[in-house]
Design a protein around this motif. Structure first.
Motif, mmCIF file in Angstrom:
data_model
loop_
_atom_site.group_PDB
_atom_site.id
_atom_site.type_symbol
_atom_site.label_atom_id
_atom_site.label_comp_id
_atom_site.label_asym_id
_atom_site.label_seq_id
_atom_site.Cartn_x
_atom_site.Cartn_y
_atom_site.Cartn_z
ATOM 1 N N VAL A 191 0.722 -1.098 0.066
ATOM 2 C CA VAL A 191 0.118 -0.126 0.015
ATOM 3 C C VAL A 191 0.793 1.161 0.103
ATOM 4 O O VAL A 191 0.545 2.279 -0.697
ATOM 5 N N ARG A 192 1.998 1.201 0.766
ATOM 6 C CA ARG A 192 2.992 2.376 0.675
ATOM 7 C C ARG A 192 3.473 2.620 -0.424
ATOM 8 O O ARG A 192 3.462 3.703 -0.803
ATOM 9 N N VAL A 193 3.738 1.344 -1.076
ATOM 10 C CA VAL A 193 4.368 1.655 -2.690
ATOM 11 C C VAL A 193 3.444 2.136 -3.609
ATOM 12 O O VAL A 193 3.797 2.882 -4.200
ATOM 13 N N ALA A 194 2.108 1.726 -3.408
ATOM 14 C CA ALA A 194 1.334 2.180 -4.456
ATOM 15 C C ALA A 194 0.857 3.796 -4.142
ATOM 16 O O ALA A 194 0.837 4.418 -5.247
ATOM 17 N N MET A 195 0.874 4.188 -2.864
ATOM 18 C CA MET A 195 0.545 5.592 -2.610
ATOM 19 C C MET A 195 1.739 6.376 -2.901
ATOM 20 O O MET A 195 1.561 7.481 -3.805
ATOM 21 N N ARG A 196 3.122 5.994 -2.974
ATOM 22 C CA ARG A 196 4.119 6.564 -3.346
ATOM 23 C C ARG A 196 3.972 6.927 -5.003
ATOM 24 O O ARG A 196 4.469 7.899 -5.472
ATOM 25 N N HIS A 228 -15.777 10.396 12.692
ATOM 26 C CA HIS A 228 -14.633 10.441 13.217
ATOM 27 C C HIS A 228 -13.822 9.021 13.525
ATOM 28 O O HIS A 228 -14.511 8.082 14.045
ATOM 29 N N LEU A 229 -13.012 8.744 12.748
ATOM 30 C CA LEU A 229 -12.598 7.179 12.386
ATOM 31 C C LEU A 229 -11.116 6.783 12.506
ATOM 32 O O LEU A 229 -10.367 7.977 12.006
ATOM 33 N N ASP A 230 -10.878 5.569 12.658
ATOM 34 C CA ASP A 230 -9.525 5.125 12.506
ATOM 35 C C ASP A 230 -9.508 4.525 11.098
ATOM 36 O O ASP A 230 -10.705 4.075 10.683
ATOM 37 N N THR A 231 -8.533 4.403 10.225
ATOM 38 C CA THR A 231 -8.417 3.818 8.978
ATOM 39 C C THR A 231 -7.480 2.744 9.013
ATOM 40 O O THR A 231 -6.337 2.704 9.494
ATOM 41 N N LEU A 232 -7.810 1.829 7.796
ATOM 42 C CA LEU A 232 -7.051 0.782 7.615
ATOM 43 C C LEU A 232 -6.968 0.426 6.133
ATOM 44 O O LEU A 232 -7.882 -0.129 5.554
ATOM 45 N N ALA A 233 -5.615 1.103 5.504
ATOM 46 C CA ALA A 233 -5.853 0.853 4.037
ATOM 47 C C ALA A 233 -5.199 -0.463 3.642
ATOM 48 O O ALA A 233 -3.948 -0.701 3.990
ATOM 49 N N LEU A 234 -5.703 -1.247 2.818
ATOM 50 C CA LEU A 234 -5.004 -2.550 2.518
ATOM 51 C C LEU A 234 -4.838 -2.406 0.979
ATOM 52 O O LEU A 234 -5.246 -1.353 0.090
ATOM 53 N N ALA A 235 -3.966 -3.395 0.586
ATOM 54 C CA ALA A 235 -3.714 -3.423 -1.079
ATOM 55 C C ALA A 235 -5.038 -3.684 -1.684
ATOM 56 O O ALA A 235 -5.953 -4.419 -1.262
ATOM 57 N N ASP A 236 -5.307 -3.154 -3.075
ATOM 58 C CA ASP A 236 -6.235 -3.309 -3.737
ATOM 59 C C ASP A 236 -6.323 -4.939 -4.257
ATOM 60 O O ASP A 236 -5.503 -5.591 -4.122
ATOM 61 N N HIS A 237 -7.760 -5.368 -4.031
ATOM 62 C CA HIS A 237 -7.927 -6.684 -4.316
ATOM 63 C C HIS A 237 -7.497 -7.784 -3.263
ATOM 64 O O HIS A 237 -6.961 -8.673 -3.346
ATOM 65 N N HIS A 238 -7.359 -6.913 -1.950
ATOM 66 C CA HIS A 238 -6.587 -7.676 -0.668
ATOM 67 C C HIS A 238 -7.449 -9.045 -0.604
ATOM 68 O O HIS A 238 -8.575 -8.895 -0.661
ATOM 69 N N VAL A 239 -6.873 -10.016 -0.353
ATOM 70 C CA VAL A 239 -7.206 -11.386 0.104
ATOM 71 C C VAL A 239 -7.428 -11.489 1.615
ATOM 72 O O VAL A 239 -6.201 -11.474 2.254
ATOM 73 N N TYR A 240 -8.419 -11.857 2.052
ATOM 74 C CA TYR A 240 -8.626 -11.882 3.520
ATOM 75 C C TYR A 240 -8.209 -13.401 3.949
ATOM 76 O O TYR A 240 -9.191 -14.486 3.832
#
Length: 349
Positions: free
Chosen positions: A5-10, A268-280
């Motif tokens: 996710v960090r790479v994608a955002m960069r 007012h929320l906390d967030t959790l960004a996962l990779a696109d098409h994340h497999v749970y």
């Protein structure tokens, strides 16, 4: 936040301007552009054959990498076509699926086998959906199983010219064409000025100079996950969660857009960004003290009823309410009428 996710955002940040990282990658973009251009011209010049289906084909796609809004556009388009009396079907590659070959999507299909977006499109529209690496073969497969279909809508097929198409819909979001460079130095995976029959903006305002229609987008209520799977459309209004501890989870191309829309609704929320098409394979919200966990529909389809991951009562789904300008639907119907008139005239001769 996962490394992917960090790479994608960069990369997304780099693609918004012609900065140092984009400049380093710029020479590689010429290679990508050359290969993509040759691929398209091989079909345009007749060096490779196109395959035509016996009914009109509408292709929905974009010219930039990442989610520009193709899936909600397909869903809205199919619903409008059905309301206009058409019997539409959908073909998709089924990105990220584990299965091979051609496959029809059902409401009981695991997202891992058919792809999260094809499953979501089937659940939201009720239309027949087929997935396959070759979209022309997927279209023939779907028509063989559902000969009543009158039009095929192809999800993300602009860069796959093997399937002949009658109408092309080009979707843009707020990014427009970014820095105007090709992958990997920029977001372009096709020519920015490529022709299209219809242009739709999944954004508050047009993000390029091209004429097109805008789409209205808004978030629906928070629906308990189990009820969402049962087809429920009503739930807790987001405004009632303003004083509740909320965790928002998103495994989509642009999670920040989803988080911003939730905050704009007063949460007012906390967030959790996962990779696109994340497999749970596990519950990333486990141990978080939130009272409510909000998911996108693209995440919800990977948490079917009865699965251990879906048992947390805090899980709620917030659907995207996406509706193009009505003139977009009218223009598409007019184009399809023209296609059929031309076909009828050709058959007479």
């Amino acid at each position: 936040m996962p490394v992917s996710v960090r790479v994608a955002m960069r990369l997304q940040a780099a693609w918004s301007r012609r900065g140092p990282l984009a400049c380093v990658l710029w020479p590689l973009s010429w290679l990508y552009r050359a290969l993509a251009t040759w691929h398209g011209r091989a079909y345009a010049w007749g060096l490779r054959p196109r395959e035509r289906l016996p009914c009109p084909v509408v292709v929905v796609g974009n010219v930039v990498a990442g989610g520009a809004g193709k899936t909600p556009t397909v869903i809205a388009t199919v619903r409008a076509l059905r309301a206009a009396g058409e019997r539409p079907g959908i073909v998709s590659r089924g990105y990220g699926r584990s299965s091979r070959g051609l496959c029809e999507v059902t409401s009981h299909s695991p997202a891992t086998e058919v792809g999260d977006e094809p499953l979501l499109m089937h659940l939201r529209t009720g239309a027949p959906v087929a997935v396959g690496h070759h979209r022309a073969a997927a279209g023939r497969f779907l028509l063989a199983r559902h000969p009543e279909l009158t039009v095929i809508v192809c999800d993300d097929g602009l860069q796959h010219p093997r399937l002949a198409r009658d109408v092309e819909v080009l979707v843009f979001d707020e990014r427009g064409i970014g820095n105007g460079w090709w992958l990997p130095a920029g977001p372009l995976r096709d020519h920015a000025d490529r022709r299209a029959d219809l242009v739709l903006y999944n954004a508050p305002a047009a993000s390029t100079a091209r004429a097109g229609w805008l789409a209205r987008r808004a978030l629906g209520p928070a629906i308990p996950l189990a009820q969402w799977w049962q087809g429920a459309h009503t739930g807790r209004p987001l405004s009632t969660l303003a004083d509740t501890r909320v965790l928002a989870v998103a495994g989509i191309a642009h999670p920040q857009r989803y988080f911003d829309m939730l905050r704009a609704a007063g949460l007012h929320l906390d967030t959790l960004a996962l990779a696109d098409h994340h497999v749970y394979t596990e519950a990333p919200w486990r141990g978080h003290p939130a009272d409510v966990v909000l998911l996108t529909e693209k995440d919800a389809v990977k948490l079917p009823p009865g699965s251990a991951l879906a048992s947390d009562p805090r899980l709620h789904v917030v659907a995207l309410d996406f509706e193009p300008d009505p003139h977009y639907h009218l223009a598409l119907q007019h184009l399809l009428q023209g296609v059929r008139a031309a076909q009828a005239a050709q058959e007479e001769h």
